[in-house]
Design a protein around this motif. Structure first.
Motif, PDB file in Angstrom:
ATOM      1  N   ARG A 157      35.214  30.907  46.911  1.00 57.28           N
ATOM      2  CA  ARG A 157      34.606  32.309  46.457  1.00 57.28           C
ATOM      3  C   ARG A 157      33.582  32.797  47.323  1.00 57.28           C
ATOM      4  NH1 ARG A 157      34.400  28.788  41.530  1.00 57.28           N
ATOM      5  NH2 ARG A 157      31.716  28.770  41.573  1.00 57.28           N
ATOM      6  N   ARG A 158      32.723  32.069  47.978  1.00 63.83           N
ATOM      7  CA  ARG A 158      32.009  32.603  48.909  1.00 63.83           C
ATOM      8  C   ARG A 158      32.544  33.130  50.121  1.00 63.83           C
ATOM      9  NH1 ARG A 158      26.912  29.503  51.284  1.00 63.83           N
ATOM     10  NH2 ARG A 158      26.969  31.328  52.224  1.00 63.83           N
ATOM     11  N   THR A 159      33.598  32.391  50.521  1.00 64.99           N
ATOM     12  CA  THR A 159      34.475  32.728  51.894  1.00 64.99           C
ATOM     13  C   THR A 159      35.235  34.119  51.360  1.00 64.99           C
ATOM     14  OG1 THR A 159      34.385  30.747  52.632  1.00 64.99           O
ATOM     15  CG2 THR A 159      36.004  32.301  53.501  1.00 64.99           C
ATOM     16  N   ALA A 160      35.753  34.190  50.202  1.00 66.81           N
ATOM     17  CA  ALA A 160      36.604  35.465  50.051  1.00 66.81           C
ATOM     18  C   ALA A 160      35.827  36.436  49.771  1.00 66.81           C
ATOM     19  CB  ALA A 160      37.345  34.978  48.500  1.00 66.81           C
ATOM     20  N   LEU A 161      34.316  36.380  49.390  1.00 69.60           N
ATOM     21  CA  LEU A 161      33.674  37.551  49.082  1.00 69.60           C
ATOM     22  C   LEU A 161      33.218  38.263  50.724  1.00 69.60           C
ATOM     23  CD1 LEU A 161      32.105  39.099  46.935  1.00 69.60           C
ATOM     24  CD2 LEU A 161      30.462  37.559  46.867  1.00 69.60           C
ATOM     25  N   VAL A 162      32.928  37.271  51.541  1.00 71.18           N
ATOM     26  CA  VAL A 162      32.465  37.526  52.868  1.00 71.18           C
ATOM     27  C   VAL A 162      33.670  38.561  53.679  1.00 71.18           C
ATOM     28  CG1 VAL A 162      32.020  36.672  55.250  1.00 71.18           C
ATOM     29  CG2 VAL A 162      30.852  35.772  53.410  1.00 71.18           C
ATOM     30  N   ILE A 163      34.874  37.809  53.315  1.00 69.02           N
ATOM     31  CA  ILE A 163      36.036  38.475  53.931  1.00 69.02           C
ATOM     32  C   ILE A 163      36.260  39.739  53.605  1.00 69.02           C
ATOM     33  CG2 ILE A 163      38.534  38.385  54.582  1.00 69.02           C
ATOM     34  CD1 ILE A 163      38.250  35.299  54.456  1.00 69.02           C
ATOM     35  N   ALA A 164      36.099  39.811  52.170  1.00 64.82           N
ATOM     36  CA  ALA A 164      36.108  41.309  51.278  1.00 64.82           C
ATOM     37  C   ALA A 164      35.138  42.253  51.826  1.00 64.82           C
ATOM     38  CB  ALA A 164      35.960  41.213  49.835  1.00 64.82           C
ATOM     39  N   GLY A 165      33.807  41.839  52.328  1.00 65.08           N
ATOM     40  CA  GLY A 165      33.037  42.676  52.831  1.00 65.08           C
ATOM     41  C   GLY A 165      33.173  43.088  54.195  1.00 65.08           C
ATOM     42  N   SER A 166      33.877  42.204  54.991  1.00 61.07           N
ATOM     43  CA  SER A 166      34.147  42.471  56.391  1.00 61.07           C
ATOM     44  C   SER A 166      35.504  43.518  56.560  1.00 61.07           C
ATOM     45  CB  SER A 166      34.578  41.364  57.136  1.00 61.07           C
ATOM     46  OG  SER A 166      35.795  40.695  56.722  1.00 61.07           O
ATOM     47  N   ARG A 167      36.148  43.704  55.147  1.00 61.05           N
ATOM     48  CA  ARG A 167      37.226  44.653  55.176  1.00 61.05           C
ATOM     49  C   ARG A 167      36.784  46.036  54.740  1.00 61.05           C
ATOM     50  NH1 ARG A 167      42.730  41.992  53.577  1.00 61.05           N
ATOM     51  NH2 ARG A 167      43.327  41.305  55.859  1.00 61.05           N
ATOM     52  N   GLY A 168      35.452  46.171  54.425  1.00 63.04           N
ATOM     53  CA  GLY A 168      34.862  47.454  54.103  1.00 63.04           C
ATOM     54  C   GLY A 168      34.829  47.631  52.569  1.00 63.04           C
ATOM     55  N   VAL A 169      35.066  46.601  51.579  1.00 62.84           N
ATOM     56  CA  VAL A 169      34.784  46.656  50.377  1.00 62.84           C
ATOM     57  C   VAL A 169      33.344  46.554  49.852  1.00 62.84           C
ATOM     58  CG1 VAL A 169      35.570  45.713  48.101  1.00 62.84           C
ATOM     59  CG2 VAL A 169      37.285  46.036  50.128  1.00 62.84           C
ATOM     60  N   ARG A 170      32.780  47.071  49.109  1.00 62.50           N
ATOM     61  CA  ARG A 170      31.427  46.902  48.845  1.00 62.50           C
ATOM     62  C   ARG A 170      31.256  45.774  47.999  1.00 62.50           C
ATOM     63  NH1 ARG A 170      27.424  52.035  48.248  1.00 62.50           N
ATOM     64  NH2 ARG A 170      26.581  50.204  47.498  1.00 62.50           N
ATOM     65  N   THR A 171      30.375  44.813  48.451  1.00 64.45           N
ATOM     66  CA  THR A 171      30.125  43.543  47.695  1.00 64.45           C
ATOM     67  C   THR A 171      28.738  43.287  47.310  1.00 64.45           C
ATOM     68  OG1 THR A 171      29.840  42.377  49.807  1.00 64.45           O
ATOM     69  CG2 THR A 171      32.189  42.444  49.001  1.00 64.45           C
ATOM     70  N   ASP A 172      27.897  44.421  47.628  1.00 64.04           N
ATOM     71  CA  ASP A 172      26.633  44.345  47.194  1.00 64.04           C
ATOM     72  C   ASP A 172      26.556  43.908  45.678  1.00 64.04           C
ATOM     73  OD1 ASP A 172      26.410  45.402  49.750  1.00 64.04           O
ATOM     74  OD2 ASP A 172      25.612  47.383  49.161  1.00 64.04           O
ATOM     75  N   GLY A 173      25.526  42.753  45.508  1.00 64.98           N
ATOM     76  CA  GLY A 173      25.139  42.714  44.171  1.00 64.98           C
ATOM     77  C   GLY A 173      26.284  41.744  43.731  1.00 64.98           C
ATOM     78  N   VAL A 174      27.491  41.369  44.395  1.00 63.54           N
ATOM     79  CA  VAL A 174      28.523  40.536  43.671  1.00 63.54           C
ATOM     80  C   VAL A 174      28.278  39.146  43.817  1.00 63.54           C
ATOM     81  CG1 VAL A 174      31.045  39.933  43.463  1.00 63.54           C
ATOM     82  CG2 VAL A 174      29.978  42.604  43.836  1.00 63.54           C
ATOM     83  N   HIS A 175      27.757  38.459  42.697  1.00 62.31           N
ATOM     84  CA  HIS A 175      27.551  36.990  42.923  1.00 62.31           C
ATOM     85  C   HIS A 175      28.955  36.153  42.938  1.00 62.31           C
ATOM     86  CE1 HIS A 175      25.764  33.026  42.153  1.00 62.31           C
ATOM     87  NE2 HIS A 175      24.790  33.498  42.604  1.00 62.31           N
ATOM     88  N   PRO A 176      29.065  35.092  43.892  1.00 63.09           N
ATOM     89  CA  PRO A 176      30.207  34.295  43.897  1.00 63.09           C
ATOM     90  C   PRO A 176      30.627  33.626  42.492  1.00 63.09           C
ATOM     91  CG  PRO A 176      28.984  33.819  45.607  1.00 63.09           C
ATOM     92  CD  PRO A 176      27.854  34.530  44.742  1.00 63.09           C
ATOM     93  N   ASP A 177      29.588  33.430  41.564  1.00 61.63           N
ATOM     94  CA  ASP A 177      29.948  32.779  40.235  1.00 61.63           C
ATOM     95  C   ASP A 177      30.360  34.017  39.044  1.00 61.63           C
ATOM     96  OD1 ASP A 177      29.670  30.416  41.163  1.00 61.63           O
ATOM     97  OD2 ASP A 177      27.538  30.332  40.714  1.00 61.63           O
ATOM     98  N   ASP A 178      30.049  35.302  39.768  1.00 60.70           N
ATOM     99  CA  ASP A 178      30.497  36.201  38.648  1.00 60.70           C
ATOM    100  C   ASP A 178      32.089  36.634  38.910  1.00 60.70           C
ATOM    101  OD1 ASP A 178      31.054  38.859  37.385  1.00 60.70           O
ATOM    102  OD2 ASP A 178      29.352  39.893  38.308  1.00 60.70           O
ATOM    103  N   LEU A 179      33.033  35.788  38.133  1.00 60.88           N
ATOM    104  CA  LEU A 179      34.252  35.694  38.532  1.00 60.88           C
ATOM    105  C   LEU A 179      35.013  37.078  38.315  1.00 60.88           C
ATOM    106  CD1 LEU A 179      35.206  32.179  37.034  1.00 60.88           C
ATOM    107  CD2 LEU A 179      34.232  32.765  38.890  1.00 60.88           C
ATOM    108  N   ASP A 180      34.535  37.849  37.068  1.00 59.80           N
ATOM    109  CA  ASP A 180      35.493  39.197  37.126  1.00 59.80           C
ATOM    110  C   ASP A 180      35.033  39.943  38.236  1.00 59.80           C
ATOM    111  OD1 ASP A 180      36.571  38.383  34.690  1.00 59.80           O
ATOM    112  OD2 ASP A 180      34.722  39.084  33.360  1.00 59.80           O
ATOM    113  N   ARG A 181      33.973  40.359  38.725  1.00 58.96           N
ATOM    114  CA  ARG A 181      33.745  41.138  39.700  1.00 58.96           C
ATOM    115  C   ARG A 181      34.147  40.594  41.212  1.00 58.96           C
ATOM    116  NH1 ARG A 181      32.942  44.937  41.146  1.00 58.96           N
ATOM    117  NH2 ARG A 181      31.015  45.292  42.198  1.00 58.96           N
TER     118      ARG A 181
END
Length: 871
Positions: free
Chosen positions: A369-393
């Motif tokens: 979950r952490r790695t996927a979130l970092v890669i998503a951020g590097s692709r220009g998607v806004r990940t501010d405030g998204v926690h790795p355990d917030d599964l829906d977001r």
């Protein structure tokens, strides 16, 4: 990149575009590997002008100098923030680095060998063609199929991942089923792979063959299993079938045992069960073993042990290039983890910007979950405030970034598989589940972590992960694989990958379990037969010839009351009832013995709350899979608050299991269907514990009738086991008996759907236990009238206790067991005619009745487990 060499080799990998131009020693054999990038155009021209031999490697990320004496490696330029001194190795480690360089050099010659496919009809009977997925065999299959169709001897096929071993397994199964009219059993290492293989064999069903999938997630319809032509099973499920007397006749019809990933003989967890199974089967001339693997360096040794023909296939449908990007070692684990994620993200971007797909393996679900979130951020998607355990977001932002996640318990796993195959997404971040056979190939595989959970990853698993890279048929002819390592890990991993995976027996660590299984199946009846069995194991074949470990295992089983040994010269061995139930439920004998000793020594509880805490605490601490449940530091704090609301103490081994089971016991209403957080803990973190624990609780519960544990622990564990298993029904304390009745009426084949339905129907009518009258059979009951009436007679419903001054008269179903107890002391009486009088030792004497079918009733505080408590 300066360097010196007196003579011999001077080989370089130059990946950092900011690196200084190299200088070369005179008279050396100079070779240079460079990225294919245009950034290196000038350097390539200079090398060519100076007559230096160089080759381009498309995604080169290593910077290294290899001479005949020394290897100098730099930290991967994708990870470092400032230039650091390279680290050096000498001696044998430098020699391994030389071998690794030569492998990479030779694989980029710019030429490739071609081999032709062979029409399937040239090698197999025409009436088999409709069962095969393709009209031709690739070169690997064409080499392996003739030995499969030759004689009936065992065969071990070793071929690179992606070479099509599944089709080879199909031919072996077809020979048994279509050619000989018998059964085939196909073993795979994980539950998820039974799904994958079951889908691949679905067209066999349409052609009239009966294929049954067997794994822990699916209930078994014994009659359908008996009638099936092909069984698809995990190794553990197949071994459980071997231990079930109801399937002995069906097992005798198996003509071919196909073992996928046979290299898992060397796996610490799965290996011992597989070795014991193959040791049993290898000498059976009615069963043919066909082993399939991509990663066995000592395949000849495995084949010799099995008495099998070895088919080693060199052809691979694509070129595989592996590298070991280096990150800095640091005392702070979080900095190392961040560096791993940073490199994985950079590698993913490098490949996907080039139009490729990437499969990133992480060592934990939270790591995914952490790695996927970092890669998503590097692709220009806004990940501010998204926690790795917030599964829906998390799912929302990853879907927007064209990233899929894959691990056991992730609700969108199947969706991610489908999208990645269709290339609707180009990045999949996963745990090791995908490595072992789920068919999700990519251009690049990035192994981010060198540990899975808290255990070091093994070379076989890494090779399986690497094998996902570059699989023909999915548009990826060249495969690229990266294992991210620290400076301290690099030499060790380079040596392992160059040498390959050598399988070593692991059976000695759990030897009592396998001896017990053979005694229960009556394949071992004496100490002499046990010694003969040991001689047939891989452990003995690999040199462990001493009989001492075997004799110690037998002694342990005798002292633990799992088997009996006669005093005769032959040393006859026979299983006890405790041994039979331990083998049937596949509870490790050593763990079971520890649990029984701990229960016997624990303080006698005087209430359900205290009793449940005691049982939960013991199994959470003593069952290794529960005690060692993986958990991150952040979650440890949450678990600690759940267990110790006053803030005292710190996280202890087994606390995640204590919290999970305690929450089911105390707040069952929290486990409503769809709940994703329980008391602040993600349900996905609790799930593995809640799946494993019921087996151990059930094992304790089964011993009430045997008299091998105190009756309080048997009743409490029996109730807890069903409350945990059927937690989505939100059953309160005392629900165990009603759930038991629902299981009996649903039958094992339909339990998954019908137990909740029967439970809800009973609760809607205010029913709190299985003690209703015999007026009519519930509409969803799957039993026939006669069996249902027999079940009603075999409940503990009609149990009557009549206490006089010195006796207790008990009436109960035939074949029940009456246990009287006072304090720690307890005694057991069998009821053969439905009634008995048992002596009263003192005023505190209590009574518990266990029926042969699994029901129970008790006096004293244990009576609170006779019916469901109000919520």
């Amino acid at each position: 990149m300066p360097g010196t060499s007196e003579s011999g080799e001077y080989w370089l990998k130059i990946a950092d575009p900011r690196a200084e131009p190299p200088t070369f020693p005179d008279g050396a054999d100079i070779r240079v590997l460079l990225p294919a990038s245009d950034e290196f155009h000038d350097l390539k021209a200079k090398l060519t002008a100076n007559g230096v031999d160089w080759r381009a490697v498309r995604y080169l990320v290593d910077d290294e100098i290899v001479t005949h004496r020394v290897s100098q490696v730099s930290e991967c330029y994708l990870a470092r923030s400032a230039r650091r001194q390279p680290f050096s190795t000498t001696g044998q480690e430098a020699a391994v680095a030389r071998d690794a360089f030569e492998l990479l050099w030779d694989s980029h010659t710019g030429t490739s060998e071609t081999a032709s496919s062979v029409p399937t009809e040239e090698l197999v009977p025409r009436d088999w063609l409709r069962f095969l997925p393709y009209p031709s065999f690739n070169p690997a299959q064409a080499e392996a199929v003739p030995p499969i169709l030759g004689d009936s001897s065992h065969v071990v096929v070793v071929a690179p991942t992606g070479a099509g071993k599944t089709t080879v397994g199909m031919v072996a199964a077809l020979r048994a089923v279509v050619g000989e009219g018998r059964k085939a059993a196909w073993l795979v290492p994980q539950r998820s792979l039974t799904d994958e293989l079951d889908r691949e064999l679905d067209h066999w069903r349409r052609e009239g063959l009966r294929v049954e999938r067997l794994s822990g997630e699916y209930s078994v319809d014994v009659e359908r299993v008996r009638e099936a032509d092909v069984w698809v099973a995990t190794t553990e499920k197949f071994e459980a079938m071997c231990r079930a007397s109801s399937l002995r006749e069906a097992l005798a019809e198996v003509a071919c045992l196909i073992v996928d990933e046979i290299h898992l003989l060397g796996d610490p967890e799965r290996g011992p069960v597989l070795e014991a199974l193959l040791a049993r089967m290898r000498g059976d001339d009615q069963v043919r073993i066909v082993g399939l693997s991509a990663t066995v360096a000592n395949a000849d040794e495995i084949a010799a042990w099995l008495g099998a023909r070895l088919v080693r296939v060199a052809w691979r449908p694509s070129t595989l290039t592996w590298q070991l990007p280096v990150i800095a070692t640091h005392r702070d684990w979080s900095l190392v983890e961040s560096a791993r994620i940073r490199v994985a993200n950079a590698l993913t971007g490098m490949v996907t910007h080039d139009g490729g797909s990437a499969l990133v393996f992480c060592g934990s679900k939270r790591g995914v979950r952490r790695t996927a979130l970092v890669i998503a951020g590097s692709r220009g998607v806004r990940t501010d405030g998204v926690h790795p355990d917030d599964l829906d977001r998390l799912h929302e932002v990853c879907r927007e970034a064209r990233i899929g996640l894959h691990y056991k318990g992730w609700d969108h796993k199947r969706e991610a598989e489908k999208a990645f195959r269709a290339r609707d997404i180009d990045v999949l971040v996963a745990t090791s589940t995908v490595a072992a056979g789920v068919n999700l190939p990519a251009r690049a595989v990035i192994v981010q972590d060198t540990e899975v959970g808290m255990n070091p990853i093994d070379v076989a698993t890494v090779q399986q992960m690497f094998g996902r890279a570059g699989r023909v048929g999915h548009g990826e002819r060249d495969g690229w694989a990266f294992l991210i390592v620290t400076e301290q890990e690099r030499q060790r991993w380079q040596a392992k990958l160059v040498a390959g995976n050598t399988v070593r027996s692991r059976i000695e660590a759990s030897l009592p379990d396998h001896v017990l299984a053979e005694v229960v199946q009556r394949r071992i009846r004496s100490l002499r037969e046990a010694e003969d069995w040991w001689v047939g194991t891989l452990a003995c074949h690999q040199g462990s010839r001493s009989l001492q470990p075997l004799r110690e295992a037998v002694r342990f089983l005798v002292e633990g009351r799992f088997i009996n040994e006669s005093e005769s010269a032959e040393g006859a061995l026979a299983p006890t009832d405790l041994g039979k139930v331990t083998a049937r439920l596949m509870v490790p004998a050593a763990v079971g013995h520890e649990i029984r000793v701990a229960l016997a020594e624990s303080a006698l509880p005087d209430s359900p709350d205290e009793a449940e805490r005691t049982v939960i605490d013991l199994i959470a601490g003593l069952v290794p899979k529960l005690a060692q449940s993986a958990i991150n530091e952040e979650l440890k704090a949450v678990v600690n608050r759940v267990l110790r609301p006053d803030g005292s103490g710190s996280y202890q081994r087994g606390d995640l299991a204590r919290a999970a089971l305690g929450l089911v016991a105390s707040t069952p209403e929290s486990f409503r269907r769809g709940a994703k957080m329980i008391a602040g803990i993600p349900y996905l973190a609790l799930y593995p514990v809640l799946e494993d624990a019921p087996r151990y609780l059930h094992w304790i519960g089964c011993q009430g009738q045997l008299g091998t544990v105190h009756p309080w622990s048997a009743v409490v564990a029996a109730d807890l086991s069903r409350r945990v298993k059927w937690r989505r029904c939100q059953p309160p304390r005392g629900a165990g008996r009603l759930l038991w009745m629902c299981e009996q009426m649903a039958t094992s084949a339909h339990a998954e759907d019908l137990v909740p339905a029967l439970w809800n129907a009973a609760r809607a009518r205010g029913i709190t236990g299985p003690d209703w009258s015999a007026r009519g059979m519930p509409s969803q009951c799957r039993l026939d009238d006669e069996t249902y009436r027999a079940l009603l007679k075999e409940r503990a419903t009609g149990v009557v206790f009549e206490k006089s001054e010195d006796l207790i008269a008990v009436s109960a179903p035939d074949a029940s067991v009456v246990v009287t107890w006072s304090g720690r002391r307890f005694s057991r009486v069998h009821l053969s005619q439905g009634s008995a009088s048992v002596p009263v030792s003192d005023d505190d004497t209590q009574v518990t009745v266990f029926t042969w079918r699994g029901d129970y009733r008790a006096t004293g505080w244990l009576s609170r487990y006779s019916r469901t408590e109000p919520t």
